[in-house]
Design a protein around this motif. Structure first.
Motif, short mmCIF file in Angstrom:
data_model
loop_
_atom_site.label_atom_id
_atom_site.label_comp_id
_atom_site.label_asym_id
_atom_site.label_seq_id
_atom_site.Cartn_x
_atom_site.Cartn_y
_atom_site.Cartn_z
N ASN A 318 -0.54 -18.98 9.43
CA ASN A 318 -1.03 -19.42 10.77
C ASN A 318 -2.04 -18.48 11.27
N PHE A 319 -1.95 -17.17 11.02
CA PHE A 319 -2.79 -16.07 11.61
C PHE A 319 -4.13 -16.37 10.94
N ILE A 320 -4.27 -16.68 9.49
CA ILE A 320 -5.34 -16.64 8.90
C ILE A 320 -6.11 -18.00 9.24
N LEU A 321 -5.43 -19.01 9.80
CA LEU A 321 -6.10 -20.30 10.18
C LEU A 321 -6.90 -19.69 11.39
N GLN A 322 -6.15 -18.97 12.37
CA GLN A 322 -6.89 -18.41 13.70
C GLN A 322 -8.24 -17.75 13.12
N CYS A 323 -8.00 -16.76 12.29
CA CYS A 323 -9.14 -16.03 11.89
C CYS A 323 -10.27 -17.06 11.40
N LEU A 324 -9.81 -18.08 10.74
CA LEU A 324 -10.83 -18.91 9.93
C LEU A 324 -11.58 -19.70 11.08
N GLY A 325 -10.87 -20.02 12.15
CA GLY A 325 -11.27 -20.88 13.15
C GLY A 325 -12.46 -19.94 14.14
N GLU A 326 -12.38 -18.74 13.97
CA GLU A 326 -13.48 -17.90 14.40
C GLU A 326 -14.77 -17.81 13.69
N ILE A 327 -14.55 -18.08 12.34
CA ILE A 327 -15.80 -18.20 11.62
C ILE A 327 -16.53 -19.39 11.48
N ASP A 328 -15.42 -20.50 11.56
CA ASP A 328 -15.98 -21.83 11.42
C ASP A 328 -15.44 -22.64 12.57
N LEU A 329 -16.11 -22.98 13.49
CA LEU A 329 -15.92 -23.31 14.95
C LEU A 329 -15.40 -24.74 14.76
N GLN A 330 -15.74 -25.55 13.54
CA GLN A 330 -15.19 -27.00 13.30
C GLN A 330 -13.63 -26.79 13.01
N HIS A 331 -13.20 -25.89 12.33
CA HIS A 331 -11.80 -25.60 12.22
C HIS A 331 -10.97 -24.51 12.97
N ARG A 332 -10.62 -25.12 14.19
CA ARG A 332 -9.80 -24.56 14.87
C ARG A 332 -8.55 -24.88 15.22
N PHE A 333 -7.48 -23.88 15.41
CA PHE A 333 -6.22 -24.35 15.42
C PHE A 333 -5.46 -23.57 16.61
N ALA A 334 -4.34 -24.41 17.25
CA ALA A 334 -3.67 -23.52 18.02
C ALA A 334 -2.75 -22.83 17.27
N HIS A 335 -2.02 -22.18 18.08
CA HIS A 335 -0.95 -21.37 17.51
C HIS A 335 0.56 -22.18 17.17
N ALA A 336 0.86 -21.83 15.90
CA ALA A 336 2.40 -22.69 15.75
C ALA A 336 3.16 -21.63 15.41
N GLY A 337 4.50 -22.00 16.01
CA GLY A 337 5.70 -21.01 15.78
C GLY A 337 6.06 -20.98 14.50
N PRO A 338 6.07 -19.62 13.91
CA PRO A 338 6.49 -19.58 12.58
C PRO A 338 7.98 -19.72 12.03
N SER A 339 8.79 -19.72 12.92
CA SER A 339 10.20 -19.42 12.58
C SER A 339 11.07 -20.62 12.21
N LEU A 340 11.57 -20.64 10.96
CA LEU A 340 12.44 -21.58 10.67
C LEU A 340 13.80 -21.61 11.33
N CYS A 341 14.00 -20.53 12.15
CA CYS A 341 15.20 -20.43 12.91
C CYS A 341 16.50 -20.61 11.86
N SER A 342 16.44 -19.74 10.73
CA SER A 342 17.66 -19.97 9.67
C SER A 342 18.82 -19.15 10.38
N PHE A 343 19.89 -20.05 10.25
CA PHE A 343 21.21 -19.70 10.77
C PHE A 343 22.10 -19.99 9.68
N ASP A 344 23.47 -19.38 9.69
CA ASP A 344 24.41 -19.25 9.01
C ASP A 344 25.83 -19.42 9.59
N LEU A 345 26.69 -20.17 9.26
CA LEU A 345 28.00 -20.06 9.68
C LEU A 345 29.17 -19.74 8.69
#
Lengths: 495, 465
Positions: A318-345
């Motif tokens: 996701n961070f790479i997509l953010q960086c890319l959006g600064e080079i290529d203005l046609q490819h801009r992305f909002a931030h995404a939550g990275p967590s899969l919220c792994s849990f275990d019982l």
């Protein structure tokens, strides 16, 4: 009709790609590698697969001679593997008819099979599970059953380890037999010059596609919630993509191996280019990735890797997509939550239930984000509520889209997921949320999304208690865990 | 004299054959449905053959498959346990096997706004944890009426353990005029979604099958004797009149016919039809689920491999800058370019340009020669990038694509046939069989039946319990 010419290279390579689709069909992730450790074809499920499948083949070939039909097993992230629950089986294959048992095979067929993870709150990889360094398990046609049995007796070894290994090796044997028959019937050419041509042609097409993006350079920093720094200098020029992570610091929880970082870099770019080209050495040629050892993007033994190779790889892409959006203005992305919220019982009798929650996808200049979708995972489980409730002493109270959790904007971010589970007997809950306190930001005026959260509602109580980003909690019968995955950021000024 | 008639209804072709009760057979007919509708085709055959009394009409069809693939059915409402309204759609598979910034989920045969929650709960042991109240159903009926829905699917948790709540809702809704598809009736699976999809697809297909049944009735017209029994073939149970009410099973009706007709279970059967290719592996085990493009569906059927290469597989531009087979099936609507309506080349068009289709009677009147030039132009346009550096002609392109298709077919057959013997059947088998056999040297490739009869004749001759 006139006698046909030999098939043109472009047609031949397109046909070869179809063959790999069939050959790799039974496996979640697989690769065919040359003796020189060049990937001929990679099938991936997640970001680390892209970089670690070639990585593990390289480490194995460095230390072991794998003859035709020999099989090596490893799950060691520090030997090029992925998480400890991902078993790598590597088999030597000769496809050009050579049968010298004393020399290494011409190709390595590498298959990865993912077992059910078990969360451990630990500071070292040794406590995350059983770590198997590259180990020959079949040599000269003979299985080392003694050794496999010893591994299977380790307390952290997954229950169905032995049967899984046997089944996967048998499936690999069948596929190798098929590849050989198909090779003969369709006159497939595995010679070095032909493969060199395949890689060159793939590289040429990929470079051409990469050149459709604007070229330039951007340096960007990100501070993780635990205070550590991720820094990237991304350069796109002359058909090359260079990633320099110099300046990135170490991390408390997120530890990526170099292979996982390489996979995140390639995976992010492949997603943007939307290429149909097969993933082989031709594409790898285009990338240069520098990651200082000991930083979060090139962890050092004995750092634990589970969270880094799951949430961390997504965060990096996701961070790479953010960086890319600064080079290529046609490819801009909002931030995404990275967590899969792994849990275990973990219940008594060694019964443990593991689950993840998919976040919402970020919106971008291309449209709204998809609900409940981790774009960095290909195969999505198809769990059954009824089966879960039959196997474990729990009731799934609800599982639904977390409405309004995506950021608003001209394009809305995707919504996350909400899941509530009431346990019927006492158990231990463990969980991990990455970036729990940082809202996925919007882009170009789009609003931020909701963060991932975990709550406990004790039996008979109406109030629920918010829990920290990661931890362990002793649940009593009747307690309910409520987990929300994050949404994706919105894109564009909301009307 | 009474007759048994076999009818196979495809997407664009239909086949009909008849057998007298005393054993005499009539030659079959195959026709193109866009030119001659189903009822007219049946009428024509009966009239020309002098059939005035039909005892039983046996139908197999791939209509359901096409309707699901193209999402042409009638969307029903789905009632689920409250808290799981999003559950059917949350895990829909992603279409793209690679990473992309614009991923798309497969479209389900449902609409979000027609999924409603019912406050009730039965646990895994079948005990009622939260009873289903009448008020819940009353409120729901109002919502269903507002949405003008008349087909309703019930998908409550653990309804196979205890169908009490589904039965209650079923009775309540039936009394109010709804056609109800409860999932408790699908009791062969312990997973809710395959069961819900099964019930949903039966509801989704039922109106179209009702229409086909009407067309068949019109086609039969006023025959003498008793009213013919029109039975539908399924992949799990015996052909029966009632199967029209639960038409999902018809997806594997044709596979079931071949499975029953093979003399040796250790033979694999490759069906090469005008509209579909499929493989019945040797010693086939019965399968419980069908893997649709939107997820697992409970649907018992004989083990069948739906091959990636199909007669109407689309030709697209490959990533290497040349035309190649995609994994997308174009179907017959609008169909191949050589039929004069399609705009994208299909494998069918390649076979046409390679002069493979001339011998097939049913196609003769539909192939449009003037389209040959246009197909070649399209293929050459797709190949422009690759042809910049080499010298090849459109004939070479057609050869290479055909070669790729045959190699792919051989690869898939080899992987899944589980036998040393492969029997070929279907209208395209006399053409493709000799081309496939050299690619499968380890198999003994022979015809399933020396005369290569159409599917309709197998229907007529099959044992109906």
């Amino acid at each position: 009709m006139a006698k046909s010419k030999a098939m043109n290279s472009a047609f031949y390579f397109a046909q070869l790609k179809s063959y790999f689709n069939f050959w790799f069909e039974p496996f979640q992730a697989a690769a065919l590698m040359t003796q020189e450790n060049q990937p001929v074809h990679i099938k991936y499920q997640n970001l680390p697969d892209i970089g670690t499948l070639p990585g593990v083949a390289e480490v194995v070939s460095r230390y072991l001679q794998v003859g035709e039909g020999d099989v090596v097993l490893t799950n060691d992230p520090y030997s090029g593997g992925s998480t400890l629950t991902a078993l790598n089986l590597l088999m030597g294959v000769n496809l050009e008819g050579k049968t010298n048992a004393k020399s290494p095979a011409e190709f390595t067929f590498c298959v990865r099979v993912n077992m059910k993870p078990h969360l451990h709150m630990t500071d070292t990889i040794e406590d995350e599970g059983v770590r198997i360094p590259p180990t020959p398990i079949r040599q000269g046609g003979k299985f080392n059953t003694e050794l496999l049995k010893i591994i299977s007796e380790h307390p952290h070894c997954p229950k169905n380890f032995l049967t899984t290994v046997e089944a996967v090796v048998a499936a690999m044997d069948r596929k190798v037999e098929q590849i050989k028959r198909d090779t003969q019937a369709a006159h497939l050419d595995w010679s070095k010059p032909r493969l060199k041509e395949l890689f060159a042609e793939t590289c040429k097409h990929f470079t051409h596609q990469l050149e459709h993006l604007a070229s330039g350079e951007v340096e960007k920093e990100m501070t993780l919630e635990s205070g550590e720094k991720l820094k990237l200098l991304l350069t796109l020029e002359e058909g090359k993509a260079k990633f320099d992570f110099t300046g990135s610091g170490p991390s408390a929880h997120l530890h990526l191996t170099y292979g996982a970082t390489l996979g995140a870099c390639i995976g992010a770019m492949v997603s943007v280019i939307n290429t149909n080209l097969p993933l082989n050495a031709g594409i790898f040629e285009v990338f240069e990735v520098r990651a200082p050892q000991g930083s979060l993007v090139n962890a050092k033994y004995p750092a634990p890797v589970y969270q880094g190779l799951t949430d961390g790889a997504g965060l990096l892409a996701n961070f790479i997509l953010q960086c890319l959006g600064e080079i290529d203005l046609q490819h801009r992305f909002a931030h995404a939550g990275p967590s899969l919220c792994s849990f275990d019982l973990e219940f008594s009798n060694n019964l443990h239930f593991f689950d993840t929650l998919e976040p919402g996808m970020a919106a971008s200049s291309f449209g709204r984000g998809v609900d409940a979708l981790n774009p960095w995972q290909r195969s999505h489980l198809e769990p059954s509520i009824e089966e879960i409730e039959r196997r474990y002493p729990l009731t799934v109270m609800s599982c639904s889209i977390r409405q309004k959790s995506g950021g608003s904007g001209n394009f809305e971010g995707g919504n996350g997921v909400t899941k509530a589970i009431t346990v019927k007997t006492n158990c231990t809950l463990r969980w991990m949320i990455t970036q729990a306190s940082q809202k996925p930001e919007g882009e170009q005026g789009g609003k931020a999304a909701s963060c991932a959260e975990l709550y406990i509602q004790k039996a008979g109580q109406k109030e629920r208690e918010k829990m920290p980003a990661r931890g362990e909690f002793n649940m009593k019968a009747g307690d309910t865990v409520i987990m929300h995955s994050s949404g994706g950021g919105g894109y564009g000024g909301a009307a | 004299m009474s007759w048994t008639v076999g009818l196979y209804v495809g997407e664009s072709f239909a086949e009909i054959a008849a057998k007298q009760d005393e054993g005499a057979h009539l030659p079959f007919q195959r026709w193109f449905l866009p030119h001659t509708p189903l009822d007219k085709g049946i009428q024509k055959y009966l009239t020309e053959s002098g059939i005035d009394s039909v005892r039983q009409l046996r139908v197999a069809t791939r209509l359901g498959r096409q309707m699901i693939l193209r999402r042409l059915g009638q969307t029903p409402a789905l009632l689920v346990t409250s808290g799981f309204e999003d559950w059917p759609e949350m895990n829909l598979p992603i279409k793209d096997p690679r990473f992309t910034i614009v991923p798309k989920r497969a479209a389900p045969p449902l609409a979000n706004h027609l999924i409603f929650g019912l406050a009730e709960r039965i646990n895994a042991q079948g005990e009622v944890e939260k009873p289903l109240a009448d008020e819940e159903l009353e409120f729901l009926v109002a919502k269903l009426q507002m949405n003008k829905v008349d087909h309703v699917v019930l998908g409550l948790m653990h309804s196979t353990m205890n169908p009490e709540h589904e039965r209650k809702a079923e009775t309540y809704l039936r009394e109010r005029g709804f056609k109800v598809y409860p999932s408790y009736a699908v009791n062969g699976t312990g997973s809710e979604k395959p069961r819900w999809w099964h019930a949903t697809l039966n509801a989704y297909l039922e109106p179209a099958f009702k229409d086909v049944l009407k067309q068949i009735s019109r086609g039969l017209g006023e025959l003498g004797g008793e009213e013919p029994q029109v039975v539908l073939f399924r992949g799990d149970t015996a052909p029966h009149l009632d199967n029209w009410q639960a038409p999902l099973g018809s997806l594997f009706g044709a596979a079931q016919v071949f499975d029953q007709c093979r003399s040796e279970a250790s033979d694999a059967v490759l069906y090469l039809g005008l509209e579909e290719f499929f493989l019945l592996p040797a010693n086939a085990k019965s399968q419980v689920d069908w893997m649709s493009d939107f997820g697992r569906v409970y649907l018992p059927h004989p083990e069948t491999r739906e091959l990636h290469i199909q007669p109407t597989t689309l030709i697209g531009k490959s990533s290497y800058g040349c035309p190649n087979l995609t994994f997308e099936v174009g179907g017959f609507e609008p169909g191949p370019m050589c039929f004069g309506r399609g705009v994208k080349p299909l494998l069918f068009d390649i076979l046409y340009l390679n002069d493979r289709l001339q011998g097939i009677e049913a196609l003769r009147n539909h192939l449009t020669e003037r389209m040959a030039g246009r197909i070649r132009e399209t293929l050459s346009a797709y190949a422009r990038e690759a042809s910049n550096r080499s010298d090849f002609l459109s004939q070479d392109i057609c050869r290479w694509i055909e070669e790729t298709a045959l190699n792919s077919l051989a690869c898939e057959v080899r992987a899944h046939c589980q036998s040393k013997r492969l029997k070929l059947q279907g209208p395209l088998s006399p053409i493709l069989g000799p081309l496939l056999a050299p690619r499968l040297p380890e198999l003994e490739v022979t015809a399933f039946h020396a005369q290569n009869p159409p599917l309709a004749e197998f229907l007529v001759n099959s044992e109906v319990g």
